[in-house]
Write a protein that holds these residues in place. Structure first.
Motif, mmCIF file in Angstrom:
data_model
loop_
_atom_site.group_PDB
_atom_site.id
_atom_site.type_symbol
_atom_site.label_atom_id
_atom_site.label_comp_id
_atom_site.label_asym_id
_atom_site.label_seq_id
_atom_site.Cartn_x
_atom_site.Cartn_y
_atom_site.Cartn_z
ATOM 1 N N SER A 226 -4.777 10.394 0.496
ATOM 2 C CA SER A 226 -4.904 9.062 -0.878
ATOM 3 C C SER A 226 -4.154 8.057 -0.215
ATOM 4 C CB SER A 226 -4.490 9.710 -2.189
ATOM 5 O OG SER A 226 -3.276 9.795 -2.049
ATOM 6 N N THR A 227 -5.095 6.816 -0.647
ATOM 7 C CA THR A 227 -4.405 5.657 -0.218
ATOM 8 C C THR A 227 -4.958 4.603 -1.411
ATOM 9 O OG1 THR A 227 -5.147 5.901 2.206
ATOM 10 C CG2 THR A 227 -4.654 3.738 1.519
ATOM 11 N N SER A 228 -3.838 3.917 -1.749
ATOM 12 C CA SER A 228 -3.877 2.881 -2.853
ATOM 13 C C SER A 228 -2.991 1.764 -2.751
ATOM 14 C CB SER A 228 -3.455 3.683 -4.193
ATOM 15 O OG SER A 228 -2.148 4.139 -4.377
ATOM 16 N N GLU B 78 -7.517 3.887 -5.544
ATOM 17 C CA GLU B 78 -7.089 5.137 -5.096
ATOM 18 C C GLU B 78 -8.261 5.657 -4.262
ATOM 19 O OE1 GLU B 78 -4.739 9.288 -5.349
ATOM 20 O OE2 GLU B 78 -5.172 7.988 -7.095
ATOM 21 N N THR B 79 -8.103 5.883 -2.778
ATOM 22 C CA THR B 79 -9.268 6.387 -1.875
ATOM 23 C C THR B 79 -8.849 7.747 -1.593
ATOM 24 O OG1 THR B 79 -9.816 4.162 -1.436
ATOM 25 C CG2 THR B 79 -10.500 5.913 -0.115
ATOM 26 N N PRO B 80 -9.314 8.857 -2.306
ATOM 27 C CA PRO B 80 -8.835 10.071 -1.713
ATOM 28 C C PRO B 80 -9.917 10.727 -0.650
ATOM 29 C CG PRO B 80 -10.252 10.596 -3.698
ATOM 30 C CD PRO B 80 -10.350 9.120 -3.222
ATOM 31 N N TYR C 4 0.819 -1.177 0.029
ATOM 32 C CA TYR C 4 -0.056 0.052 -0.070
ATOM 33 C C TYR C 4 0.747 1.124 -0.138
ATOM 34 C CZ TYR C 4 -3.547 -3.387 1.527
ATOM 35 O OH TYR C 4 -4.589 -4.338 1.384
ATOM 36 N N ALA D 264 0.243 5.771 0.912
ATOM 37 C CA ALA D 264 -0.653 6.510 1.394
ATOM 38 C C ALA D 264 0.331 7.830 1.553
ATOM 39 C CB ALA D 264 -1.011 6.124 2.835
ATOM 40 N N ARG D 265 -0.455 9.007 0.995
ATOM 41 C CA ARG D 265 0.166 10.345 0.897
ATOM 42 C C ARG D 265 -0.959 10.935 1.729
ATOM 43 N NH1 ARG D 265 0.618 8.061 -4.362
ATOM 44 N NH2 ARG D 265 2.832 8.171 -5.125
#
Length: 684
Positions: A399-401, A407-409, A364, A366-367
């Protein structure tokens, strides 16, 4: 040249004069008991509790208490145990928020100030060792600092090894809907762990032409940890787990580094501009091995896991301070950063019965992007009335992918006003009143945003579930009110009584559920919570009251907190398993100029905490007694002897679950032993 003496009383003076409520823990107090970690130092302070290695204000952890390093938020996953006390100059405990710092401080902030340079040559070496649980823990540190014209430097280096053995006993019980016991088992565990640590904290400072300065300060930590645990289960009634005999071994290599470059430019007496650029890198690599056996020691499962996590961040901050007249200053500033977390896990299961092997690969990224703008104004409205007002806007974009996740922002923005007042009572030289109002928030931890499954190896159930993150988590918002009365007497005596209240929306709670026979817990936002409490603090030299009394310094503090989560029905619905109360009592005796000593008693309560209508946890009361003796001679030689955890009390922790089909509970007892530490210190 006139001699200037700096003493611990300056911390009391700063606490008295600052508009913001700020408690200062000075260098002498940090090293007083020869502690190997900062958590033990902080546990003796008013309103501070420690759960594991997590330090809490108002009893609240899980992100409600903000940890700062030189005023900047600590990186994700930061543990206060990674900082050696020898690298810290002082600790500031801030009960309310300030616009120039991040407003992620619902319970308050703990600001760790790294050691700075020196105006003269300074050399100090320290050697020592501790012994506890039958194992040695050696330590060596070096401190060097000097000033050469317009250039000054300071560097602290620490080498340390800690090792301990722990005996753990767990009792598990289950009953049916009629209350009849259907399962009873006990597990004995022997854990051996070690940590090899190296820390380096350099600082370079230049006085440039004119009134400008440039400072580079860094902190580097290298860790190598080892763990070996052996467990054996005894079934007294009912069924056992899949692997009643098991062994866990793990090794982790950890590097944490941060570096800041700060430039300060003064414009005469009218203003000052400060700009800072920072970078940090944290890397963790773990090799984990689980061996599961049957009751007759026949092998059943081998689970090998290789995992790594990397956190990289870049930050920029700055502040312009304008002096608008006597006793009036306006500040404008910014604070922004980018954090990128990469996490990967590779699991391989092999079975002794010939079943097909199982493989699971997860990765994963994450930003987190953050930008804050703020303004704050501090002025003296009258001779005895000081006011502080600030406004901060802070925006978050996450954002997580991952390999199996699109991608989930998420995006959020928080306006945070803050106001503080200090009123020195009329015709009173020693009494004053404080009042503070602020809006703060708690952002989701990066680890909780990543939907990686953290699985348990054996005995999955409602009291031992897997954990999975939630990329849709939102920040929690809180309004807070703080009030305090303070009285100062003698050279360094202080007595205070304070109260606080918080109202939190979008509070994060844990959801426990069963999926395909596997129990899982995951965080999510639901409803509101309220927090309130009181604190009392007393600290003074006995001679400030009785002139011919012995040279005793006395201190006592008490904190009591309450909380309620509206969405969790039933009793004991405390927020994030809040620690209800702490109590500290301490004494220091200065026998002669060469000999001194002291003792400190700490009490931290626990009890039941409900997670939802069906489940909850239990933590036992914790009592700690520490003592020290110090012998120092002219020439900078010091011998420090410490006896820590003299009560060596067992630590209790448990989980429980109950629904219409029955109930189950698990209680774990961990033995702890006393520790003897001897330190030899020499200033050169």
């Amino acid at each position: 040249m006139q001699k200037v003496e700096v003493s611990g009383a300056n911390g009391v003076q700063q606490r008295r004069d600052d508009t913001a409520s700020r408690l200062i823990v000075g260098r002498d107090e940090i090293v007083q008991y020869g502690d190997s970690n900062l958590a033990a130092v902080l546990a003796r302070q008013p309103g501070v509790s420690v759960v594991g290695s997590e330090v809490r204000l108002r009893g609240l952890g899980a992100g409600y208490t903000q940890i700062l390093i030189n005023g900047d938020p600590a990186p994700p996953g930061f543990s206060i145990d990674t900082l050696a006390p020898d690298t810290i100059e002082r600790i500031e405990i801030l009960r309310s928020a300030a616009a120039e710092y991040s407003m992620q401080a619902v319970a308050g902030s703990i600001n760790l100030i790294l050691r700075k340079g020196s105006s003269s040559a300074q050399r100090e070496v320290k050697f020592g060792a501790g012994r506890g649980d039958g194992r040695w823990s050696p330590l060596a540190s070096l401190r060097a600092a000097d000033k050469l014209g317009n250039f000054s430097y300071g560097v602290t280096a620490v080498l340390e090894r800690t090792a301990e053995d722990a005996e753990v006993q767990t009792r598990e019980r289950a009953s049916d809907s009629a209350g009849q016991t259907v399962m009873l088992r006990q597990t004995s565990v022997r854990n051996a762990s070690s940590v090899n640590k190296a820390s380096l904290a350099p600082r370079l400072h230049w006085d440039l032409t004119g009134s400008d300065t440039l400072t580079w300060q860094s902190l580097f930590n290298w860790y190598r940890t080892g763990f070996n645990g052996n467990a054996r289960e005894t079934v007294l009634l009912g069924n056992g787990t899949d692997y009643p005999v098991n062994r866990v071994t793990s090794a982790a290599s950890i590097f944490s580094g941060r570096s800041d470059l700060a430039w300060v430019s003064s414009f005469g007496a009218q203003g000052k501009l400060t700009a800072k650029l920072g970078f940090s890198h944290d890397q963790r690599d773990t090799d984990y091995d689980f061996l599961g056996h049957a009751a007759d020691d026949a092998p059943r499962l081998r689970r090998a896991v290789l995992s790594d996590a990397t956190d990289d961040s870049a930050t920029s901050s700055g502040k312009y301070l304008a002096r608008l007249g006597a006793g009036h200053a306006l500040s404008l500033g910014w604070d922004g950063g980018l954090l990128v977390r990469r996490e990967a896990r590779h699991q391989r299961d092999t079975f002794a019965d010939g079943a097909p092997p199982y493989a699971l690969d997860e990765d994963y990224i994450a930003r987190v992007r953050r930008l804050a703008l703020y303004a704050q104004d501090e002025w003296d409205l009258a001779a005895r009335l000081q006011m502080y007002a600030g406004l901060r806007w802070e925006g978050l974009r996450t954002s997580t992918s991952g390999r199996t996740l699109a991608e989930t922002p998420t995006r959020s923005g928080v306006w945070s006003p803050v106001m503080q007042m200090l009123w020195k009572l009329p015709e009173q030289e020693r009494d004053q009143v404080r009042l503070a109002l602020a809006r703060t928030y708690k952002a989701p931890a990066t680890r909780n945003l990543i939907p990686r499954r953290y699985t348990v190896n054996n005995g999955n159930g409602p009291n031992n579930p897997d954990f999975q993150g939630n990329p849709a988590l939102r920040p929690e918002l809180a309004w807070g009110l703080d009030a305090a009365w303070e009285s100062y007497f003698g050279k360094s005596g202080v007595a205070s009584l304070s109260a606080f209240a918080r109202r939190i929306s979008d509070v994060t709670v844990q959801r426990l559920f069963e999926q395909d026979g596997v129990w899982i817990t995951t965080p999510y936002n639901q409803g509101r919570a309220s927090v309130h409490g009181i604190e009392a603090d007393l600290k003074f030299p006995l001679r400030s009251l009785i002139a011919d009394a012995p040279a005793l310094d006395l201190r006592a503090n008490l904190a009591r907190s309450w909380s309620r989560v509206d969405a969790v029905t039933g009793s004991d619905n405390r927020l994030a398993s809040q620690v209800p109360a702490t109590f500290n009592l301490g004494v220091d005796y200065h026998a002669t100029a060469q000999w001194s000593g002291g003792a400190s008693y700490n009490l931290q309560t626990g009890g039941l905490a409900r997670q939802d209508r069906f489940s909850g946890s239990y933590v036992g009361v914790r009592r700690t007694l520490d003592t020290y003796a110090l012998w120092q001679q002219q020439g900078g030689f010091r011998l420090r002897l410490s006896l820590l955890n003299l009560l060596h009390q067992q630590r209790l922790q448990g989980q429980w679950y109950q629904d219409g089909q029955g109930a189950s509970d698990s209680m774990t007892s961990t033995a702890s032993g006393a520790v003897l530490r001897l330190l030899i210190e020499r200033s050169l």
